[in-house]
Design a protein around this motif. Structure first.
Motif, PDB file in Angstrom:
ATOM      1  N   GLY A 181     -59.841 -58.486  27.904  1.00  0.00           N
ATOM      2  CA  GLY A 181     -59.752 -57.118  27.415  1.00  0.00           C
ATOM      3  C   GLY A 181     -59.213 -57.034  26.000  1.00  0.00           C
ATOM      4  O   GLY A 181     -59.484 -56.087  25.271  1.00  0.00           O
ATOM      5  N   ASP A 182     -58.446 -58.042  25.573  1.00  0.00           N
ATOM      6  CA  ASP A 182     -57.898 -58.052  24.217  1.00  0.00           C
ATOM      7  C   ASP A 182     -58.936 -58.444  23.172  1.00  0.00           C
ATOM      8  O   ASP A 182     -58.659 -58.369  21.981  1.00  0.00           O
ATOM      9  CB  ASP A 182     -56.727 -59.046  24.130  1.00  0.00           C
ATOM     10  N   TYR A 183     -60.107 -58.881  23.595  1.00  0.00           N
ATOM     11  CA  TYR A 183     -61.122 -59.379  22.674  1.00  0.00           C
ATOM     12  C   TYR A 183     -62.201 -58.357  22.363  1.00  0.00           C
ATOM     13  O   TYR A 183     -63.262 -58.719  21.890  1.00  0.00           O
ATOM     14  CB  TYR A 183     -61.778 -60.641  23.236  1.00  0.00           C
ATOM     15  N   ALA A 184     -61.950 -57.108  22.605  1.00  0.00           N
ATOM     16  CA  ALA A 184     -62.965 -56.074  22.387  1.00  0.00           C
ATOM     17  C   ALA A 184     -63.145 -55.808  20.898  1.00  0.00           C
ATOM     18  O   ALA A 184     -62.254 -55.273  20.244  1.00  0.00           O
ATOM     19  CB  ALA A 184     -62.577 -54.794  23.114  1.00  0.00           C
ATOM     20  N   VAL A 185     -64.283 -56.240  20.367  1.00  0.00           N
ATOM     21  CA  VAL A 185     -64.630 -55.978  18.973  1.00  0.00           C
ATOM     22  C   VAL A 185     -66.090 -55.552  18.929  1.00  0.00           C
ATOM     23  O   VAL A 185     -66.861 -55.849  19.832  1.00  0.00           O
ATOM     24  CB  VAL A 185     -64.425 -57.226  18.074  1.00  0.00           C
ATOM     25  N   GLU A 186     -66.436 -54.864  17.866  1.00  0.00           N
ATOM     26  CA  GLU A 186     -67.831 -54.458  17.696  1.00  0.00           C
ATOM     27  C   GLU A 186     -68.678 -55.675  17.375  1.00  0.00           C
ATOM     28  O   GLU A 186     -68.218 -56.642  16.771  1.00  0.00           O
ATOM     29  CB  GLU A 186     -67.951 -53.441  16.568  1.00  0.00           C
ATOM     30  N   GLY A 187     -69.921 -55.611  17.777  1.00  0.00           N
ATOM     31  CA  GLY A 187     -70.845 -56.693  17.492  1.00  0.00           C
ATOM     32  C   GLY A 187     -72.271 -56.196  17.551  1.00  0.00           C
ATOM     33  O   GLY A 187     -72.528 -54.997  17.679  1.00  0.00           O
ATOM     34  N   ASP A 188     -73.201 -57.119  17.447  1.00  0.00           N
ATOM     35  CA  ASP A 188     -74.607 -56.752  17.567  1.00  0.00           C
ATOM     36  C   ASP A 188     -75.437 -57.975  17.924  1.00  0.00           C
ATOM     37  O   ASP A 188     -74.965 -59.110  17.843  1.00  0.00           O
ATOM     38  CB  ASP A 188     -75.135 -56.092  16.288  1.00  0.00           C
ATOM     39  N   TYR A 189     -76.647 -57.712  18.348  1.00  0.00           N
ATOM     40  CA  TYR A 189     -77.631 -58.740  18.678  1.00  0.00           C
ATOM     41  C   TYR A 189     -78.861 -58.507  17.821  1.00  0.00           C
ATOM     42  O   TYR A 189     -79.291 -57.364  17.640  1.00  0.00           O
ATOM     43  CB  TYR A 189     -78.067 -58.633  20.144  1.00  0.00           C
ATOM     44  N   ASP A 190     -79.438 -59.586  17.327  1.00  0.00           N
ATOM     45  CA  ASP A 190     -80.751 -59.583  16.682  1.00  0.00           C
ATOM     46  C   ASP A 190     -81.589 -60.610  17.425  1.00  0.00           C
ATOM     47  O   ASP A 190     -81.286 -61.808  17.373  1.00  0.00           O
ATOM     48  CB  ASP A 190     -80.658 -59.975  15.201  1.00  0.00           C
TER      49      ASP A 190
ATOM     50  N   MET B 287     -91.811 -59.893  17.279  1.00  0.00           N
ATOM     51  CA  MET B 287     -90.815 -59.141  18.006  1.00  0.00           C
ATOM     52  C   MET B 287     -89.512 -59.180  17.212  1.00  0.00           C
ATOM     53  O   MET B 287     -89.086 -60.227  16.742  1.00  0.00           O
ATOM     54  CB  MET B 287     -90.598 -59.784  19.391  1.00  0.00           C
ATOM     55  N   HIS B 288     -88.904 -58.031  17.064  1.00  0.00           N
ATOM     56  CA  HIS B 288     -87.567 -57.945  16.488  1.00  0.00           C
ATOM     57  C   HIS B 288     -86.827 -56.835  17.221  1.00  0.00           C
ATOM     58  O   HIS B 288     -87.216 -55.674  17.174  1.00  0.00           O
ATOM     59  CB  HIS B 288     -87.612 -57.658  14.990  1.00  0.00           C
ATOM     60  N   ILE B 289     -85.762 -57.233  17.916  1.00  0.00           N
ATOM     61  CA  ILE B 289     -84.955 -56.288  18.680  1.00  0.00           C
ATOM     62  C   ILE B 289     -83.537 -56.348  18.119  1.00  0.00           C
ATOM     63  O   ILE B 289     -82.952 -57.426  17.998  1.00  0.00           O
ATOM     64  CB  ILE B 289     -84.952 -56.637  20.176  1.00  0.00           C
ATOM     65  N   HIS B 290     -83.007 -55.205  17.779  1.00  0.00           N
ATOM     66  CA  HIS B 290     -81.635 -55.129  17.286  1.00  0.00           C
ATOM     67  C   HIS B 290     -80.905 -54.061  18.089  1.00  0.00           C
ATOM     68  O   HIS B 290     -81.432 -52.968  18.312  1.00  0.00           O
ATOM     69  CB  HIS B 290     -81.611 -54.757  15.798  1.00  0.00           C
ATOM     70  N   PHE B 291     -79.699 -54.377  18.532  1.00  0.00           N
ATOM     71  CA  PHE B 291     -78.854 -53.372  19.158  1.00  0.00           C
ATOM     72  C   PHE B 291     -77.400 -53.732  18.941  1.00  0.00           C
ATOM     73  O   PHE B 291     -77.048 -54.884  18.703  1.00  0.00           O
ATOM     74  CB  PHE B 291     -79.172 -53.192  20.650  1.00  0.00           C
ATOM     75  N   ASP B 292     -76.562 -52.689  18.976  1.00  0.00           N
ATOM     76  CA  ASP B 292     -75.140 -52.849  18.722  1.00  0.00           C
ATOM     77  C   ASP B 292     -74.363 -52.951  20.026  1.00  0.00           C
ATOM     78  O   ASP B 292     -74.762 -52.388  21.055  1.00  0.00           O
ATOM     79  CB  ASP B 292     -74.599 -51.659  17.917  1.00  0.00           C
ATOM     80  N   VAL B 293     -73.246 -53.660  19.975  1.00  0.00           N
ATOM     81  CA  VAL B 293     -72.322 -53.767  21.098  1.00  0.00           C
ATOM     82  C   VAL B 293     -71.038 -53.067  20.661  1.00  0.00           C
ATOM     83  O   VAL B 293     -70.372 -53.524  19.733  1.00  0.00           O
ATOM     84  CB  VAL B 293     -72.040 -55.245  21.459  1.00  0.00           C
ATOM     85  N   PRO B 294     -70.693 -51.948  21.311  1.00  0.00           N
ATOM     86  CA  PRO B 294     -69.484 -51.227  20.908  1.00  0.00           C
ATOM     87  C   PRO B 294     -68.222 -52.000  21.291  1.00  0.00           C
ATOM     88  O   PRO B 294     -68.255 -52.887  22.138  1.00  0.00           O
ATOM     89  CB  PRO B 294     -69.584 -49.903  21.671  1.00  0.00           C
ATOM     90  N   ALA B 295     -67.110 -51.638  20.684  1.00  0.00           N
ATOM     91  CA  ALA B 295     -65.821 -52.275  20.976  1.00  0.00           C
ATOM     92  C   ALA B 295     -65.245 -51.688  22.265  1.00  0.00           C
ATOM     93  O   ALA B 295     -64.262 -50.969  22.272  1.00  0.00           O
ATOM     94  CB  ALA B 295     -64.862 -52.073  19.812  1.00  0.00           C
ATOM     95  N   ASP B 296     -65.863 -51.992  23.375  1.00  0.00           N
ATOM     96  CA  ASP B 296     -65.452 -51.512  24.693  1.00  0.00           C
ATOM     97  C   ASP B 296     -64.535 -52.553  25.331  1.00  0.00           C
ATOM     98  O   ASP B 296     -64.956 -53.696  25.550  1.00  0.00           O
ATOM     99  CB  ASP B 296     -66.713 -51.294  25.544  1.00  0.00           C
ATOM    100  N   PRO B 297     -63.288 -52.214  25.663  1.00  0.00           N
ATOM    101  CA  PRO B 297     -62.366 -53.197  26.248  1.00  0.00           C
ATOM    102  C   PRO B 297     -62.861 -53.778  27.583  1.00  0.00           C
ATOM    103  O   PRO B 297     -62.482 -54.884  27.947  1.00  0.00           O
ATOM    104  CB  PRO B 297     -61.072 -52.414  26.459  1.00  0.00           C
TER     105      PRO B 297
END
Length: 188
Positions: free
Chosen positions: A86-95, A1-11
């Motif tokens: 809310g000030d910590y909104a940055v892009e990220g991802d999960y693997d 299993m390999h799941i990858h998805f992005d987390v947008p910079a949503d405040p």
């Protein structure tokens, strides 16, 4: 299993995560507050019907006030957490693989091995991943594809991390207790 998805910079996203995690940690204050209010109301009722009740009325009033304040503590902390995060909104991802959950947020990254996960709690928006008795991270289902979410749900169910309350009671995992040992690896 390999799941990858992005987390947008949503405040709003860090606030939702903070609210979910703080809600888990602060639930006990609401329960304690309800007990204090209940005891205070019983004390006030007894104070009205007994001749020595005037001695307990001030204590009972203090119990009611303390209970209400205790019950209001969790919503207050969640509100403050949402405002600050809310000030910590940055892009990220999960693997997510068979071995671990890797998370990246901005320039920071970290991971949790599945072997260390004691349970996973299903909420409407997230899976809350516990290491021991503490919630360690969340996995946002809404950012995953439906196929990936179902694959991960099946993986967690196979490892007996995700289940209903009745399932957990039958296995002796009631409340915040962690399993006595990690599930044995499957062979074959």
């Amino acid at each position: 299993m390999h799941i990858h998805f992005d987390v947008p910079a949503d405040p709003a996203y860090p606030g939702r995560v903070a609210a979910v995690l703080s809600g888990v940690r602060l639930r006990r204050y609401t329960v304690i507050g309800a007990w204090l209010v209940g005891l205070g109301v019983v004390g006030l009722a007894l104070a009205r019907v007994t001749e020595w009740g005037d001695k307990f009325s001030s204590l009972s009033t203090a119990l009611v006030v303390g209970g209400v304040l205790s019950m209001l503590y969790a919503p207050f902390v969640r509100y403050k957490a949402r405002r600050r995060s809310g000030d910590y909104a940055v892009e990220g991802d999960y693997d997510i693989t068979d071995d671990n959950i890797m998370m990246r947020s901005g320039s920071e990254s970290g991971g949790i091995a599945w072997e260390g996960v004691s349970r996973v709690v299903d909420t409407p928006e997230f899976w809350i991943v516990y290491v021991g008795r503490m919630p360690a991270t969340v996995i946002p289902r809404g950012l995953m594809s439906d196929e990936d979410a179902e694959t991960l749900r099946a993986f967690m169910a196979e490892r007996e991390l995700l289940g209903t309350l009745a399932d957990r009671c039958q296995r002796g995992l009631i409340g915040d207790a962690a399993p006595a040992s990690a599930p044995a690896p499957r062979t074959g």
